[in-house]
Write an enzyme that holds these catalytic residues in place. Structure first.
Site, PDB file in Angstrom:
ATOM      1  N   HIS A 147      43.046  49.086  51.800  1.00  0.00           N
ATOM      2  CA  HIS A 147      44.077  49.045  50.751  1.00  0.00           C
ATOM      3  C   HIS A 147      43.575  49.975  49.649  1.00  0.00           C
ATOM      4  CE1 HIS A 147      47.114  47.782  47.977  1.00  0.00           C
ATOM      5  NE2 HIS A 147      46.250  47.211  47.159  1.00  0.00           N
ATOM      6  N   ARG A 189      41.148  52.490  43.492  1.00  0.00           N
ATOM      7  CA  ARG A 189      40.766  51.084  43.349  1.00  0.00           C
ATOM      8  C   ARG A 189      39.260  50.900  43.406  1.00  0.00           C
ATOM      9  NH1 ARG A 189      45.297  51.625  46.284  1.00  0.00           N
ATOM     10  NH2 ARG A 189      47.125  50.360  45.773  1.00  0.00           N
ATOM     11  N   ARG A 219      55.845  49.044  51.078  1.00  0.00           N
ATOM     12  CA  ARG A 219      56.236  50.334  50.485  1.00  0.00           C
ATOM     13  C   ARG A 219      56.685  51.312  51.564  1.00  0.00           C
ATOM     14  NH1 ARG A 219      51.137  50.275  46.374  1.00  0.00           N
ATOM     15  NH2 ARG A 219      52.207  49.289  44.611  1.00  0.00           N
ATOM     16  N   ASN A 221      40.919  43.820  43.755  1.00  0.00           N
ATOM     17  CA  ASN A 221      40.558  45.134  44.292  1.00  0.00           C
ATOM     18  C   ASN A 221      39.116  45.518  43.981  1.00  0.00           C
ATOM     19  OD1 ASN A 221      42.960  45.985  45.581  1.00  0.00           O
ATOM     20  ND2 ASN A 221      43.909  46.370  43.604  1.00  0.00           N
TER      21      ASN A 221
END
Length: 306
Positions: A175, A88, A151, A120
């Site tokens: 993240h 990202r 997840r 992002n």
């Protein structure tokens, strides 16, 4: 008072956030903004086509920045031109410039609500939004590791053959690539995962890789990811609008680390009301510090280019 949400970016993620909000009846008005005005117009028209079939009515307003002036929440969902990127952080320069361009325009409308960031790299862009807006840290936060945590719950649930809703615990940190599963926080019905009775020992390294690789597997197969993050964002928006005082793993500002990073936080109508610090193992503490250093290095790059 109307529950009003602005969404900046009508790409795959932004439009799916709008879809989730409409189908769940979470807000009364959505202002949909995109630099490609025809894209926002088309998404708005299709959402309006659903109006006779949804549980409640939601007004959709496309391409009207002034309509953001009295919004309760603005969701930043600006995306890069090229989607298929494994890290990202590769999106950083492009998305940071886009955010730096739109934030002054939003502030010029008189907006005084809460920013929720998806764009992002999430932690870095969230910090940029707070810096450019000057808003209190409590009113600017990102979706952080909410999707990564979902997840993890899915992966653990599949391995144990139980509903992922029965899995508690968190993915923490960035993240992105430096995220980590805080296994010490993961529990099944209050039982620590490592004490949970299974037929064979759990391969935590393999489970971790499945969590980290989940997004990439989706990305390479369909070209983008949107269902999971849109659902997570809708839950977060709902928690703010309903003053739910609910815990989510978000990109929030850590005074100790002086950076936005994924941690459990309680949110309500005023934004972040408190940040929780679950007890971590020494290894997990080191992972959190390492992840914060990755975010700090990336933020320095943004500051040099904006």
């Amino acid at each position: 008072m109307k529950r009003k949400v602005g969404i900046i970016g009508a790409g795959h993620v932004g439009s799916d956030v709008a879809f989730s909000l409409v189908t769940q009846g979470i807000c009364d008005e959505i202002v949909l903004i995109d630099k490609q005005e025809t894209k926002a117009m088309s998404e708005a028209l299709e959402l309006r086509d659903m109006s006779s079939m949804t549980r409640s009515y939601t007004e959709i307003i496309p391409n009207d920045l002034d309509a953001l002036s009295d919004a309760d929440i603005i969701v930043m969902a600006v995306g890069p031109e090229t989607l298929l990127r494994e890290d990202r952080m590769e999106e950083l320069i492009e998305t940071s410039k886009a955010v730096a361009e739109i934030i002054p325009k939003i502030l010029a409308t008189g907006f005084n609500g809460i920013f929720i960031n998806i764009t992002n790299p999430c932690d870095v862009i969230t910090a940029l939004i707070q810096k450019l807006s000057g808003f209190n840290h409590s009113r600017v936060f990102g979706t952080g590791t909410s999707l990564d945590t979902a997840r993890m719950r899915r992966v653990v649930g599949e391995v144990l053959n139980i509903n992922p809703k029965s899995v508690d615990g968190y993915v923490l940190g960035e993240h992105g690539e430096s995220q980590f599963v805080a296994w010490s926080t993961v529990r099944i019905g209050g039982v620590p995962l490592l004490d949970y009775q299974t037929n064979k020992p759990l391969d935590l390294a393999s489970l971790k890789q499945s969590v980290r690789g989940g997004g990439w597997n989706i990305l390479t197969g369909k070209g983008w990811t949107s269902f999971g993050i849109a659902t997570a964002t809708a839950q977060i928006v709902d928690a703010v609008l309903s003053n739910a005082k609910q815990v989510f793993p978000l990109a929030v500002f850590s005074k100790e680390m002086e950076i936005y990073i994924g941690q459990p936080a309680i949110i309500g109508s005023e934004g972040v009301t408190s940040i929780l610090k679950p007890p971590l193992t020494e290894e997990e503490k080191a992972d959190l510090i390492a992840s914060s250093n990755v975010i700090k290095a990336a933020l320095e790059t943004v500051n040099e280019n904006n």
